[in-house]
Scaffold this active site. Structure first.
Site, PDB file in Angstrom:
ATOM      1  N   TYR A   1      28.486 -13.005   7.004  1.00 61.54           N
ATOM      2  CA  TYR A   1      27.559 -12.809   7.670  1.00 61.54           C
ATOM      3  C   TYR A   1      28.055 -11.815   8.862  1.00 61.54           C
ATOM      4  O   TYR A   1      29.083 -11.669   9.098  1.00 61.54           O
ATOM      5  CB  TYR A   1      27.315 -14.186   8.430  1.00 61.54           C
ATOM      6  CG  TYR A   1      28.512 -14.912   9.323  1.00 61.54           C
ATOM      7  CD1 TYR A   1      28.752 -14.521  10.599  1.00 61.54           C
ATOM      8  CD2 TYR A   1      28.974 -15.829   8.738  1.00 61.54           C
ATOM      9  CE1 TYR A   1      29.714 -15.156  11.189  1.00 61.54           C
ATOM     10  CE2 TYR A   1      30.063 -16.311   9.385  1.00 61.54           C
ATOM     11  CZ  TYR A   1      30.491 -16.221  10.570  1.00 61.54           C
ATOM     12  OH  TYR A   1      31.381 -16.832  11.337  1.00 61.54           O
TER      13      TYR A   1
ATOM     14  N   GLU B   1      19.888 -58.194 -14.429  1.00 59.77           N
ATOM     15  CA  GLU B   1      21.099 -57.443 -13.935  1.00 59.77           C
ATOM     16  C   GLU B   1      22.001 -58.636 -14.018  1.00 59.77           C
ATOM     17  O   GLU B   1      21.831 -59.792 -13.543  1.00 59.77           O
ATOM     18  CB  GLU B   1      20.752 -57.035 -12.592  1.00 59.77           C
ATOM     19  CG  GLU B   1      20.093 -55.537 -12.501  1.00 59.77           C
ATOM     20  CD  GLU B   1      19.873 -55.169 -11.035  1.00 59.77           C
ATOM     21  OE1 GLU B   1      20.285 -55.881 -10.220  1.00 59.77           O
ATOM     22  OE2 GLU B   1      19.115 -54.315 -10.991  1.00 59.77           O
ATOM     23  N   LEU B   2      23.133 -58.143 -14.636  1.00 54.80           N
ATOM     24  CA  LEU B   2      24.431 -59.108 -14.731  1.00 54.80           C
ATOM     25  C   LEU B   2      25.275 -59.090 -13.898  1.00 54.80           C
ATOM     26  O   LEU B   2      26.005 -57.998 -14.010  1.00 54.80           O
ATOM     27  CB  LEU B   2      24.591 -59.310 -16.322  1.00 54.80           C
ATOM     28  CG  LEU B   2      23.656 -59.482 -17.249  1.00 54.80           C
ATOM     29  CD1 LEU B   2      24.124 -59.147 -18.737  1.00 54.80           C
ATOM     30  CD2 LEU B   2      23.003 -60.926 -17.275  1.00 54.80           C
TER      31      LEU B   2
ATOM     32  N   LEU C   1      26.120 -17.441  16.039  1.00 53.44           N
ATOM     33  CA  LEU C   1      25.034 -17.193  15.531  1.00 53.44           C
ATOM     34  C   LEU C   1      23.987 -18.657  15.605  1.00 53.44           C
ATOM     35  O   LEU C   1      24.456 -19.731  15.405  1.00 53.44           O
ATOM     36  CB  LEU C   1      24.998 -17.100  14.026  1.00 53.44           C
ATOM     37  CG  LEU C   1      25.444 -15.461  13.689  1.00 53.44           C
ATOM     38  CD1 LEU C   1      26.909 -15.451  13.838  1.00 53.44           C
ATOM     39  CD2 LEU C   1      25.131 -15.224  12.118  1.00 53.44           C
TER      40      LEU C   1
ATOM     41  N   ASP D   1      16.315 -51.193   2.597  1.00 53.84           N
ATOM     42  CA  ASP D   1      15.339 -51.711   1.402  1.00 53.84           C
ATOM     43  C   ASP D   1      16.303 -52.140   0.409  1.00 53.84           C
ATOM     44  O   ASP D   1      17.205 -51.318  -0.154  1.00 53.84           O
ATOM     45  CB  ASP D   1      14.531 -50.295   1.009  1.00 53.84           C
ATOM     46  CG  ASP D   1      13.773 -50.373  -0.027  1.00 53.84           C
ATOM     47  OD1 ASP D   1      12.791 -50.962   0.185  1.00 53.84           O
ATOM     48  OD2 ASP D   1      14.179 -50.164  -1.250  1.00 53.84           O
TER      49      ASP D   1
ATOM     50  N   TYR E   1      12.176 -58.956  -2.712  1.00 57.20           N
ATOM     51  CA  TYR E   1      12.150 -57.500  -2.425  1.00 57.20           C
ATOM     52  C   TYR E   1      11.891 -57.162  -0.894  1.00 57.20           C
ATOM     53  O   TYR E   1      10.715 -57.753  -0.530  1.00 57.20           O
ATOM     54  CB  TYR E   1      11.562 -56.531  -3.244  1.00 57.20           C
ATOM     55  CG  TYR E   1      11.319 -55.373  -3.078  1.00 57.20           C
ATOM     56  CD1 TYR E   1      12.339 -54.177  -2.845  1.00 57.20           C
ATOM     57  CD2 TYR E   1      10.167 -54.478  -3.095  1.00 57.20           C
ATOM     58  CE1 TYR E   1      12.270 -53.029  -2.525  1.00 57.20           C
ATOM     59  CE2 TYR E   1       9.923 -53.135  -2.782  1.00 57.20           C
ATOM     60  CZ  TYR E   1      11.016 -52.655  -2.301  1.00 57.20           C
ATOM     61  OH  TYR E   1      10.896 -51.328  -1.922  1.00 57.20           O
TER      62      TYR E   1
ATOM     63  N   HIS F   1      38.643 -21.159  10.790  1.00 58.47           N
ATOM     64  CA  HIS F   1      37.484 -20.505  10.470  1.00 58.47           C
ATOM     65  C   HIS F   1      37.585 -18.957  11.190  1.00 58.47           C
ATOM     66  O   HIS F   1      37.845 -18.890  12.175  1.00 58.47           O
ATOM     67  CB  HIS F   1      36.227 -21.269  11.002  1.00 58.47           C
ATOM     68  CG  HIS F   1      35.054 -20.663  10.530  1.00 58.47           C
ATOM     69  ND1 HIS F   1      34.498 -20.680   9.218  1.00 58.47           N
ATOM     70  CD2 HIS F   1      33.666 -20.155  11.214  1.00 58.47           C
ATOM     71  CE1 HIS F   1      33.507 -20.206   8.959  1.00 58.47           C
ATOM     72  NE2 HIS F   1      33.039 -19.734  10.310  1.00 58.47           N
TER      73      HIS F   1
END
Ligand SMILES: Cc1cc2nc3c(=O)[nH]c(=O)nc-3n(C[C@H](O)[C@H](O)[C@H](O)COP(=O)(O)OP(=O)(O)OC[C@H]3O[C@@H](n4cnc5c(N)ncnc54)[C@H](O)[C@@H]3O)c2cc1C
Length: 819
Positions: free
Chosen positions: A256, A645-646, A55, A542, A529, A229
């Protein structure tokens, strides 16, 4: 093929002669790389391919995968016109909803489909039966129809692709088993086979369920499990086999169907899946002679599927069954493919297709050829990238648990923010015991238990803000309460799962300047940043970079991106021959974020350090003591508030959390979770990699141009592409939208329409409790990016009005952050 024909050298060796290998080889050759050899240990298509149901459905939850599947259909149509056609039948495909919730899901999919011009249409139960007359409409609420879906003969597809590849010069060797792969200096150099060795630059592991075993030859982990399967093929049961039936899926019944001459193929996803393993220690070991073979029939396990199949197609009850196929197929722990280059240079993988390899093969070949030849796939493949798996997936048992959970719930509706349950808890913060004893509701990411919110905060929230429909499912008033408390006083967030990477060494300054678009090698203590880009200027990563010493930097990146970013940094270091050490420090440090207008007051009760703006400015870092505990504090924020932030060595973690709570509670501090962070970051317009920004979007398009230092001495990767883009101007921009109805919240991927035409897709969205608005982000054509533009967003079939607004919608001058 005679033994002497095996070449001693080839630029690319593809291992595996299933649809994956054949497609990769074909697409490499089509792109002009014809020095390609395919090695298959048995016959072509003798792995999972030959026993596939064939399919080809195109629409998937992931937009990229949908685009890949759409390309597959295009290719299969084309191949149908060749001398070795794949038997492509463009039958159309129906998916029925047997529950109102499923109809919601279908409407959501119809809405996505609009964003890639896929003509998925809603149909009634009667329309579905007209197209598939054997179907009973009992319990069917409605359905969806896609005319370009279809099916084919998987073995013929494999031969069709292989022949097309051969015609372009690819050499294919069957009965050639790869026994080993050699590397030197972290890159592949040759492949050893039972018929001789081949020197090469690139190996593509298209080993299907054997891919884990092949990857072990170079010490690479491919987390997959061969799962059994099954499907059945019926005796003839169609009155007129010349009438082509569409494929039919009924996910509520787990089944199906497709036409097979005058009979039907019927399969499904059992609730009680069975891994097929030769060895429970490795879970992916397969007997050396398992080719062209099937597993024993397992009727007991298939009983639920058989019973269900008779509900939707009653004639199945009387149909004779010609055969049951029980074939093993490679499933992964998150039901997504494993694609891309691994930590060994030149060693690529394209495997783990989770019973979608036939639908995916065309697109897989196309992106893999681009990855090998261009160094990147040209699309955002994060969900399928092999680098998404953290080290926990080296464990066969963890991999197995996750794979079983995904298989057994394959057709279930996954409401947004659905959490997986298997293999938990695994990675926990030192404050985990505190969280559990304070009613924390946990989510899981990369194996980490992370606080979504504390149920104990719910009473302070407002139940009336529960969003309508799906976004309201896994919602709690606690989220708004934690958001407001952070904006009003302070919130304490456990971010210990953040990935922390130390980069040091003689070449570190030059290296980081080269791989980052921003200028990061500033004075010790500075935090920057930045993004890492590809050569097209797309955003590959990022994060923030903190200089902690002359020759040492800390990179802090998202929980889910640690393995990816580590692999990317290491790859760039090898490419640039940089003398740097890149170390994963994630587990060594707990991380707590104290954010809110009272953050300074709270911290000041625990430290003698000067926390004033002059002594400790925004975007800088210092070592401090807090109470009895040494920490590194980073003055950064992801919620748009004053705070730190620690980072604390893990053994102090429990004590630090308790100290902060004790000191903060009298000043209004609340413990808070990731859902509140998400709501606050949306208000502040902070971007999230993998949704708002991806390898397909540039910093200029994303509104991150302030990070791009085009004039950086020595340049950086992606610089020339960005210089050109800047000169030409961008054609689209990431905008912030507020929806007209604040109780209607988007979930991501919804189409955005301007005057009736779809012009973009939502990247991320949510409710902002301070601005009291439903927010959504989307890339829109530049002409529509100005504040005030009116658009509509499709939420489950309802077009909701929305307006482009100036961003960020909260504290645009950044006064609170610098307060
Ligand atoms: C019952 C069933 C039904 C399915 N139905 C569908 C469907 O309807 N639609 C769909 O899209 N997908 C379906 N699939 C999935 C699809 O068949 C697979 O995803 C796809 O065939 C996998 O192709 P592959 O090339 O990755 O792996 P394979 O076909 O397994 O190819 C891998 C090859 O690598 C070779 N190999 C392994 N080790 C070595 C070595 N050391 N040296 C050389 N060669 C080696 C193997 O012999 C094998 O031929 C189904 C799968 C099953 C089991």
């Amino acid at each position: 093929m005679a033994v002497r024909d095996l070449p001693t050298r080839a630029r690319v060796v593809v291992i595996g002669g299933g649809v994956g290998g054949a497609s990769v080889a074909y697409h490499l050759a089509e792109r002009g790389e014809t020095d390609v050899v395919v090695l298959e240990r048995d016959e072509l298509t003798s792995g999972s391919t030959f026993h596939s149901a064939g399919l080809v459905g195109q629409l998937r939850a992931d937009p990229t995968l949908t685009r890949m599947n759409m390309y597959s259909v295009e290719l299969y149509r084309r191949l149908q016109g060749t001398d070795t056609p794949p038997g492509w039948t463009e039958s159309g495909g129906i998916k029925v909803a047997s529950s109102p919730e499923r109809l919601q899901e279908i409407r959501r999919q119809i809405s996505w489909a609009r964003t890639f011009d896929l003509a998925l249409e809603e149909i009634s139960a009667d329309q579905a039966r007209e197209m598939f007359p054997l179907m009973s409409t009992e319990g069917v609420v409605a359905g969806a129809y896609l005319a370009s879906d279809g099916y084919l003969d998987p073995s013929q597809l494999c031969y069709s692709l292989a022949n097309a590849a051969r015609a372009l010069g690819v050499r294919i060797f069957t009965h050639t088993r790869v026994l080993g792969i050699d590397t030197a200096d972290g890159r592949v150099t040759s492949v050893r086979t039972d018929r001789g060795d081949i020197e090469c630059e690139v190996v593509v592991n298209c080993g299907g369920m054997f891919a884990a075993e092949i990857a072990r030859m170079v010490g690479v982990r491919v987390p997959l499990v061969p799962m059994s399967h099954q499907y059945v093929v019926t005796e003839p049961m169609l009155e007129d086999p010349t009438v082509v039936l569409p494929t039919l899926r009924d996910p509520d019944l787990l089944v199906y169907y497709r036409q097979e001459v005058a009979g039907l193929v019927m399969g499904g996803y059992e609730r009680n899946p069975a891994p097929w393993t030769a060895d429970m220690t490795h879970v992916d070991a397969i007997p050396a002679d398992f080719n062209g073979r099937l597993l024993p029939e397992d009727w007991d396990r298939f009983e639920e599927i058989t019973d269900n199949s008779q509900v939707r197609v009653p004639a199945m009850a009387d149909a004779g069954l010609r055969k049951i196929i029980n074939g093993p197929e490679a499933f992964t722990p998150d039901n997504e493919f494993c694609l891309g280059e691994t930590e060994v240079d030149g060693f690529f993988v394209a495997a783990g297709f989770c019973a979608h390899g036939i639908a995916g093969a065309g697109g897989i070949g196309q992106v893999m050829a681009a990855w090998v030849l261009d160094g990147d796939p040209g699309m955002d493949l994060w969900h399928m990238d092999i680098r998404r798996f953290g080290r926990q997936y080296r464990s066969p048992s963890f991999t197995l648990k996750r794979t079983m959970e995904n298989y057994s719930t394959y057709y279930d509706i996954k409401y947004p923010l659905h959490e997986r349950t298997s293999g938990r808890p695994l990675r926990t913060s030192p404050a985990y015991a505190w969280h559990t004893s304070h009613d924390a509701i946990f989510g899981e990411k990369s194996g980490w238990e992370r606080v979504n919110y504390y149920a104990s905060n719910a009473s302070a929230g407002d139940e009336k803000l529960r969003p309508q429909g799906w976004p309201g499912h896994h919602w709690s008033p606690a989220v708004g309460a934690e958001h407001n408390a952070t904006r009003d006083a302070a919130g304490l967030f456990d971010e210990s799962s953040f990935a922390k990477i130390e980069v040091s060494g003689d070449d570190v300054v030059g290296f980081l300047e080269q791989v980052c678009d921003n200028h990061v090698a500033r004075e010790v203590g500075a935090i920057t940043y930045t993004q890492m880009l590809n050569h097209r200027g797309g955003i590959e990563a990022d994060f923030t970079v903190t200089r902690v010493a002359d020759d040492t930097f800390w990179i802090i990146t998202g929980t889910a991106y640690g393995s990816h970013d580590l692999a990317l940094l290491r790859k760039r270091a090898r490419e640039l021959s940089a003398e740097v050490r890149i170390t994963d420090m994630t587990g060594q440090f707990a991380t707590y974020a104290l954010w809110g207008p009272r953050a300074r007051d709270i911290l000041a009760t625990l430290t003698s350090a000067d926390l004033g703006n002059e002594a400790f400015p925004f975007m800088t870092s210092q070592e401090l003591t807090i109470g009895d505990i040494p920490v590194r504090a980073l003055r950064v924020t992801f919620v748009g508030e004053l705070g730190w932030e620690l980072y604390v060595s893990s053994e102090y973690g429990a004590a630090l959390w308790q100290s902060l709570m004790d000191a903060g509670e009298p000043k209004g501090l609340v413990p808070a979770g990731y859902r509140a962070i998400e709501s606050m970051r949306l208000e502040k317009g902070y971007r999230v990699w993998s949704t708002d920004i991806t390898p397909e979007t540039s910093p200029y398009e994303a509104g991150l141009g302030f990070c791009v230092k085009l004039d950086k001495v020595g340049g950086f990767i992606g610089q020339s592409a960005l210089a050109e883009q800047k000169k030409a101007g961008v054609s689209r921009k990431l905008v912030c939208l507020t929806l007209d109805e604040s109780s209607r919240v988007a979930l991501g991927s919804e189409p955005v329409r301007f005057e009736g035409t779809v012009v973009g897709r939502v990247t991320s969205a949510g409710y902002g409790y301070t601005v009291k608005a439903s927010l959504a982000y989307a890339y829109l054509p530049i002409a529509l990016a100005a504040a005030g533009t009116r658009v509509d967003i499709d939420l489950f079939g309802d077009w909701i009005g929305a307006e482009v607004v100036k961003q960020p919608v909260f504290d645009p001058a950044g006064e609170r952050v610098k307060g």
